[in-house]
Design a protein around this motif. Sequence first.
Motif, PDB file in Angstrom:
ATOM      1  N   LEU A  66      26.320 -47.803 143.709  1.00 29.22           N
ATOM      2  CA  LEU A  66      25.029 -47.298 143.256  1.00 29.22           C
ATOM      3  C   LEU A  66      24.762 -47.611 141.783  1.00 29.22           C
ATOM      4  CD1 LEU A  66      25.104 -43.799 144.995  1.00 29.22           C
ATOM      5  CD2 LEU A  66      23.725 -45.773 145.665  1.00 29.22           C
ATOM      6  N   GLN A  67      25.797 -47.582 140.970  1.00 36.53           N
ATOM      7  CA  GLN A  67      25.690 -47.837 139.525  1.00 36.53           C
ATOM      8  C   GLN A  67      26.780 -48.821 139.117  1.00 36.53           C
ATOM      9  OE1 GLN A  67      22.436 -45.664 138.455  1.00 36.53           O
ATOM     10  NE2 GLN A  67      23.595 -46.799 137.040  1.00 36.53           N
ATOM     11  N   THR A  68      26.440 -50.077 139.044  1.00 39.69           N
ATOM     12  CA  THR A  68      27.444 -51.101 138.767  1.00 39.69           C
ATOM     13  C   THR A  68      27.755 -51.269 137.286  1.00 39.69           C
ATOM     14  OG1 THR A  68      25.741 -52.810 138.705  1.00 39.69           O
ATOM     15  CG2 THR A  68      26.804 -52.407 140.829  1.00 39.69           C
ATOM     16  N   ASN A  69      27.073 -50.526 136.421  1.00 38.81           N
ATOM     17  CA  ASN A  69      27.237 -50.734 134.988  1.00 38.81           C
ATOM     18  C   ASN A  69      27.927 -49.580 134.264  1.00 38.81           C
ATOM     19  OD1 ASN A  69      25.184 -48.921 135.346  1.00 38.81           O
ATOM     20  ND2 ASN A  69      23.885 -49.759 133.741  1.00 38.81           N
ATOM     21  N   LYS A  70      28.628 -48.732 134.978  1.00 36.52           N
ATOM     22  CA  LYS A  70      29.275 -47.572 134.363  1.00 36.52           C
ATOM     23  C   LYS A  70      30.779 -47.806 134.230  1.00 36.52           C
ATOM     24  CE  LYS A  70      25.751 -44.800 134.062  1.00 36.52           C
ATOM     25  NZ  LYS A  70      25.313 -44.192 132.837  1.00 36.52           N
ATOM     26  N   GLY A  71      31.214 -48.050 133.020  1.00 37.73           N
ATOM     27  CA  GLY A  71      32.624 -48.297 132.764  1.00 37.73           C
ATOM     28  C   GLY A  71      33.517 -47.139 133.168  1.00 37.73           C
ATOM     29  N   LYS A  72      33.025 -45.912 132.971  1.00 42.35           N
ATOM     30  CA  LYS A  72      33.857 -44.747 133.303  1.00 42.35           C
ATOM     31  C   LYS A  72      34.120 -44.666 134.806  1.00 42.35           C
ATOM     32  CE  LYS A  72      30.137 -41.303 133.531  1.00 42.35           C
ATOM     33  NZ  LYS A  72      29.635 -40.052 132.964  1.00 42.35           N
ATOM     34  N   TYR A  73      33.209 -45.163 135.623  1.00 41.57           N
ATOM     35  CA  TYR A  73      33.423 -45.166 137.068  1.00 41.57           C
ATOM     36  C   TYR A  73      34.560 -46.130 137.419  1.00 41.57           C
ATOM     37  CZ  TYR A  73      28.731 -43.028 137.582  1.00 41.57           C
ATOM     38  OH  TYR A  73      27.629 -42.216 137.513  1.00 41.57           O
ATOM     39  N   TYR A  74      34.523 -47.310 136.798  1.00 40.25           N
ATOM     40  CA  TYR A  74      35.561 -48.305 137.068  1.00 40.25           C
ATOM     41  C   TYR A  74      36.909 -47.880 136.492  1.00 40.25           C
ATOM     42  CZ  TYR A  74      32.087 -51.474 138.921  1.00 40.25           C
ATOM     43  OH  TYR A  74      31.108 -52.039 139.699  1.00 40.25           O
ATOM     44  N   LEU A  75      36.882 -47.184 135.363  1.00 44.17           N
ATOM     45  CA  LEU A  75      38.136 -46.694 134.784  1.00 44.17           C
ATOM     46  C   LEU A  75      38.821 -45.725 135.742  1.00 44.17           C
ATOM     47  CD1 LEU A  75      40.168 -46.385 132.489  1.00 44.17           C
ATOM     48  CD2 LEU A  75      38.669 -44.621 131.515  1.00 44.17           C
ATOM     49  N   LEU A  76      38.065 -44.775 136.265  1.00 42.95           N
ATOM     50  CA  LEU A  76      38.651 -43.822 137.203  1.00 42.95           C
ATOM     51  C   LEU A  76      39.074 -44.518 138.488  1.00 42.95           C
ATOM     52  CD1 LEU A  76      39.517 -40.932 137.739  1.00 42.95           C
ATOM     53  CD2 LEU A  76      37.194 -40.455 138.571  1.00 42.95           C
ATOM     54  N   LEU A  77      38.300 -45.489 138.924  1.00 45.79           N
ATOM     55  CA  LEU A  77      38.678 -46.243 140.122  1.00 45.79           C
ATOM     56  C   LEU A  77      39.995 -46.981 139.894  1.00 45.79           C
ATOM     57  CD1 LEU A  77      37.876 -46.976 143.005  1.00 45.79           C
ATOM     58  CD2 LEU A  77      36.500 -48.854 142.074  1.00 45.79           C
ATOM     59  N   GLY A  78      40.191 -47.490 138.687  1.00 46.55           N
ATOM     60  CA  GLY A  78      41.465 -48.131 138.345  1.00 46.55           C
ATOM     61  C   GLY A  78      42.612 -47.141 138.341  1.00 46.55           C
ATOM     62  N   MET A  79      42.364 -45.959 137.814  1.00 45.23           N
ATOM     63  CA  MET A  79      43.400 -44.920 137.795  1.00 45.23           C
ATOM     64  C   MET A  79      43.770 -44.504 139.215  1.00 45.23           C
ATOM     65  SD  MET A  79      41.836 -42.769 134.579  1.00 45.23           S
ATOM     66  CE  MET A  79      42.840 -41.326 134.817  1.00 45.23           C
ATOM     67  N   VAL A  80      42.777 -44.399 140.077  1.00 49.84           N
ATOM     68  CA  VAL A  80      43.034 -44.060 141.483  1.00 49.84           C
ATOM     69  C   VAL A  80      43.825 -45.183 142.156  1.00 49.84           C
ATOM     70  CG1 VAL A  80      41.919 -43.750 143.734  1.00 49.84           C
ATOM     71  CG2 VAL A  80      41.077 -42.494 141.757  1.00 49.84           C
ATOM     72  N   GLY A  81      43.395 -46.421 141.897  1.00 50.70           N
ATOM     73  CA  GLY A  81      44.085 -47.574 142.487  1.00 50.70           C
ATOM     74  C   GLY A  81      45.547 -47.640 142.090  1.00 50.70           C
ATOM     75  N   ALA A  82      45.840 -47.225 140.870  1.00 48.46           N
ATOM     76  CA  ALA A  82      47.231 -47.223 140.399  1.00 48.46           C
ATOM     77  C   ALA A  82      48.087 -46.229 141.172  1.00 48.46           C
ATOM     78  CB  ALA A  82      47.272 -46.911 138.911  1.00 48.46           C
ATOM     79  N   LYS A  83      47.472 -45.225 141.761  1.00 45.57           N
ATOM     80  CA  LYS A  83      48.196 -44.196 142.504  1.00 45.57           C
ATOM     81  C   LYS A  83      48.370 -44.535 143.982  1.00 45.57           C
ATOM     82  CE  LYS A  83      48.541 -41.198 139.129  1.00 45.57           C
ATOM     83  NZ  LYS A  83      49.803 -40.695 138.626  1.00 45.57           N
ATOM     84  N   ILE A  84      47.603 -45.516 144.480  1.00 53.73           N
ATOM     85  CA  ILE A  84      47.667 -45.890 145.891  1.00 53.73           C
ATOM     86  C   ILE A  84      48.274 -47.293 145.979  1.00 53.73           C
ATOM     87  CG2 ILE A  84      46.332 -46.299 148.000  1.00 53.73           C
ATOM     88  CD1 ILE A  84      44.123 -44.510 146.770  1.00 53.73           C
ATOM     89  N   PRO A  85      49.483 -47.412 146.507  1.00 51.17           N
ATOM     90  CA  PRO A  85      50.153 -48.720 146.529  1.00 51.17           C
ATOM     91  C   PRO A  85      49.300 -49.859 147.128  1.00 51.17           C
ATOM     92  CG  PRO A  85      51.682 -47.016 147.178  1.00 51.17           C
ATOM     93  CD  PRO A  85      50.332 -46.369 147.065  1.00 51.17           C
TER      94      PRO A  85
ATOM     95  N   LEU B  45      39.928 -53.983 134.519  1.00 51.45           N
ATOM     96  CA  LEU B  45      39.345 -55.119 133.813  1.00 51.45           C
ATOM     97  C   LEU B  45      37.827 -55.004 133.733  1.00 51.45           C
ATOM     98  CD1 LEU B  45      41.579 -57.993 135.241  1.00 51.45           C
ATOM     99  CD2 LEU B  45      41.650 -56.991 132.941  1.00 51.45           C
ATOM    100  N   LYS B  46      37.198 -54.572 134.811  1.00 46.94           N
ATOM    101  CA  LYS B  46      35.746 -54.406 134.820  1.00 46.94           C
ATOM    102  C   LYS B  46      35.344 -53.314 133.820  1.00 46.94           C
ATOM    103  CE  LYS B  46      31.584 -54.647 136.936  1.00 46.94           C
ATOM    104  NZ  LYS B  46      30.856 -55.612 137.649  1.00 46.94           N
ATOM    105  N   ALA B  47      36.094 -52.235 133.783  1.00 45.61           N
ATOM    106  CA  ALA B  47      35.815 -51.158 132.834  1.00 45.61           C
ATOM    107  C   ALA B  47      35.892 -51.670 131.399  1.00 45.61           C
ATOM    108  CB  ALA B  47      36.780 -49.992 133.047  1.00 45.61           C
ATOM    109  N   ILE B  48      36.900 -52.470 131.119  1.00 44.75           N
ATOM    110  CA  ILE B  48      37.061 -53.034 129.773  1.00 44.75           C
ATOM    111  C   ILE B  48      35.867 -53.918 129.429  1.00 44.75           C
ATOM    112  CG2 ILE B  48      38.418 -54.668 128.389  1.00 44.75           C
ATOM    113  CD1 ILE B  48      40.909 -53.527 129.940  1.00 44.75           C
TER     114      ILE B  48
END
Length: 92
Positions: free
Chosen positions: A55-74, A85-88
């Motif tokens: 819905l919002q492709t330009n929100k870095g904080k969304y991608y940051l949290l998605l990265g944090m979640v991804g780090a927890k799921i093998p 990387l997208k968040a950065i």
Amino acid sequence: EEKRREYDKKMGLTPAVEKRNLAEIAEVKFRQAKTLYKQERYNEAEILLGEAVRLQTNKGKYYLLLGMVGAKIPSSQRKGEQSFLKAIRLES
């Protein structure tokens, strides 16, 4: 497409209003995902964040949290790296 525009016009939905509504929905999904992350419910958080970034492709904080979640799921670690990387890129 034309019928959709007519319907939106009748309902008072202009592109600007629709865009604002989508942004609000994305923010709600992000907040819910953040709560789920804190509860260690990573798979559910990943689903909500996927919807938020669609819905919002330009929100870095969304991608940051998605990265944090991804780090927890093998099985999602690669996706998590891409999200970091997208968040950065978005926040630089």
